[in-house]
Design an enzyme around this catalytic site. Structure first.
Site, short mmCIF file in Angstrom:
data_model
loop_
_atom_site.label_atom_id
_atom_site.label_comp_id
_atom_site.label_asym_id
_atom_site.label_seq_id
_atom_site.Cartn_x
_atom_site.Cartn_y
_atom_site.Cartn_z
N ARG A 46 34.69 -19.43 13.63
CA ARG A 46 35.55 -19.13 12.48
C ARG A 46 34.84 -19.55 11.19
O ARG A 46 34.87 -18.85 10.19
CB ARG A 46 36.91 -19.84 12.61
CG ARG A 46 37.74 -19.76 11.32
CD ARG A 46 39.24 -20.03 11.48
NE ARG A 46 39.59 -21.02 12.48
CZ ARG A 46 39.40 -22.34 12.37
NH1 ARG A 46 38.84 -22.83 11.27
NH2 ARG A 46 39.76 -23.15 13.33
N TYR A 98 46.88 0.56 -3.45
CA TYR A 98 47.05 0.89 -2.05
C TYR A 98 48.40 0.35 -1.54
O TYR A 98 48.79 -0.78 -1.86
CB TYR A 98 45.88 0.28 -1.27
CG TYR A 98 45.99 0.43 0.22
CD1 TYR A 98 45.80 1.66 0.83
CD2 TYR A 98 46.30 -0.66 1.01
CE1 TYR A 98 45.91 1.79 2.19
CE2 TYR A 98 46.41 -0.53 2.39
CZ TYR A 98 46.21 0.70 2.97
OH TYR A 98 46.34 0.83 4.32
N ASP A 170 39.17 -3.74 -6.24
CA ASP A 170 39.15 -3.08 -4.94
C ASP A 170 38.24 -1.85 -5.09
O ASP A 170 38.60 -0.88 -5.74
CB ASP A 170 40.58 -2.68 -4.53
CG ASP A 170 40.63 -2.04 -3.14
OD1 ASP A 170 39.62 -1.44 -2.71
OD2 ASP A 170 41.70 -2.11 -2.50
N LYS A 195 37.02 2.01 5.79
CA LYS A 195 36.84 3.34 5.21
C LYS A 195 35.35 3.69 5.15
O LYS A 195 34.72 3.77 6.17
CB LYS A 195 37.54 3.38 3.85
CG LYS A 195 38.93 2.70 3.82
CD LYS A 195 39.95 3.41 4.68
CE LYS A 195 41.22 2.58 4.92
NZ LYS A 195 41.91 2.10 3.74
C1 PLP Z 1 42.86 0.99 3.49
C2 PLP Z 1 42.82 0.30 2.19
C3 PLP Z 1 43.11 -1.08 2.08
C4 PLP Z 1 43.53 -1.90 3.28
O1 PLP Z 1 42.50 -2.03 4.19
P1 PLP Z 1 42.73 -2.19 5.79
O2 PLP Z 1 41.32 -2.24 6.29
O3 PLP Z 1 43.49 -1.00 6.24
O4 PLP Z 1 43.47 -3.46 6.00
C5 PLP Z 1 43.01 -1.67 0.85
N1 PLP Z 1 42.66 -0.95 -0.25
C6 PLP Z 1 42.38 0.36 -0.19
C7 PLP Z 1 42.01 1.10 -1.42
C8 PLP Z 1 42.46 1.03 1.03
O5 PLP Z 1 42.21 2.34 1.08
#
Ligand code: PLP
Length: 377
Positions: A46, A98, A170, A195
């Protein structure tokens, strides 16, 4: 080292001992100590795992930071970053963040008295107006989902500096290949690596990078305390994904431009949301702060009924949530990703029932166009 080269040679690569070209998957939880309290840099996975650390070193380099962090999901990354704040603190956030971020902030963090204000961060004046004496950070998503709104990160950095706030970005939609927020003045950059960074619809993961020793220490403390770490297998898959990130993003950019060109000429398509279009409100800012426009495009076909028809007819677009994969994905935000947002709020944001969102993949652009053409007939 340029970005493309970093994807191949950046961070920790291979294995010193054996000469293995790929980083070994250290599927291990604990490490033998040479004497009591005398270890070789690893005690417990961890706290630190060599495979995860190799990944963390690559994302740090790609984002031009001094340290990187890997989490079990994008949401785990965001949660950990939010734990840098205290009860009573306030964060100003992009209003169409998101959905999962919206849920975390509104339904979970609120209970811990971590307060927030949603605002249209593409308008710097509104951001200034939302700041109060307890504000500690600006939390920005750019481009946003599904309308691809653009926030000027240089301007946000200016505001953050003036009010002594952390700027958190983000960067999921842009990827570190097209946009490097730390260079534009951000303090923390994060990704849903599920993604584009993973890129193959096979891993759920989150990444973050910072560029100060203080933040690095603080975030590592939270990562180790809260424990939302990424496992070694998934860390390895992300490193594999990163090797082709530049290639994939270039192919996706090329396909998206061609698809948008087709959509512009189609009489059934009323609105197209894509930052690469000169008519897009954020076009100039996008051009200035990123080197690519990305592979997300949304367009309106007039009604929810029509949108559903299109989705039922496409063959090469997978009907699914998520984005950023090698395969093209298609969705109707009003009925899928944004269904939990009340209808009047959706209307306010411009997320109509006839809005279709496409995450363009790396298939042959002509097949993608022909398929959409027959589906729109
Ligand atoms: C999918 C997404 C998240 C969350 O990520 P996860 O891997 O699904 O927990 C956060 N921000 C954006 C812009 C996203 O597309």
């Amino acid at each position: 080292m340029r970005s493309k080269t970093k994807m191949i040679h950046g961070g920790v690569t291979g294995d010193e001992r054996t000469g293995a070209v790929s980083v070994p998957i250290y599927q291990v939880s604990t490490y033998k100590q040479d004497a009591v309290g005398k270890h070789r840099g690893y005690e417990y996975s961890r706290t630190g795992n060599p495979t995860r650390e190799a990944l963390e070193s690559v994302i740090a380099e790609l984002e031009n930071g001094n340290s990187g962090f890997a989490f079990g999901s994008g949401m785990a990354a965001i949660t950990s970053i939010m734990m840098l704040f205290n009860s009573g603190d306030h964060v100003v956030m992009t209003d169409d963040v998101y959905g999962g971020t919206y849920r975390l902030v509104t339904n979970v963090l609120d209970r811990f008295n971590l307060n927030h204000t949603y605002t249209d961060t593409s308008k710097p004046k509104e951001v200034e107006a939302a700041i109060n004496e307890n504000t500690k950070a600006l939390y920005i998503e750019t481009p946003t989902n599904p309308l691809l709104k653009i926030t000027d990160l240089n301007k946000m950095a200016e505001i953050a500096k003036k009010h002594n706030l952390l700027l958190i970005v983000d960067n999921t939609f842009a990827t570190p290949y097209w946009q490097q927020p730390l260079d534009l003045g951000a303090d923390i950059v994060l990704h849903s690596a599920t993604k584009y960074i993973g890129g193959h619809s096979d891993v759920v993961a989150g990444l973050a990078a910072v560029n100060s020793d203080k933040l690095s220490g603080d975030l590592h403390f939270i990562q180790n305390s809260a424990g939302g770490v990424l496992g070694p297998q998934d860390s390895w898959l992300l490193m594999r994904g990163i090797k082709t990130l530049a290639l994939r993003m270039e192919a996706i950019e090329h396909n998206t431009a061609k698809l948008v060109e087709f959509l512009q000429k189609h009489e059934k398509v009323t609105n197209i949301y894509y930052p690469g279009l000169e008519s897009h409100a954020g076009h100039e800012t996008a051009k200035q702060q990123a080197t690519g426009f990305g592979g997300m495009v949304s367009f309106d076909v007039g009604s929810g009924e029509e949108a559903e028809k299109v989705l039922s007819r496409v063959q090469y677009y997978t009907l699914a949530e998520s984005l950023g994969a090698v395969e093209s994905l298609i969705s109707v935000p009003a009925k899928m990703t944004h269904a939990s947002i009340p209808a009047d709020r959706r209307a306010e944001l411009g997320i109509t029932d006839g809005l279709i969102r496409v995450s363009v993949g790396i298939e042959d652009a002509d097949d993608l166009i022909e398929d959409l053409e027959q589906a729109l007939k």
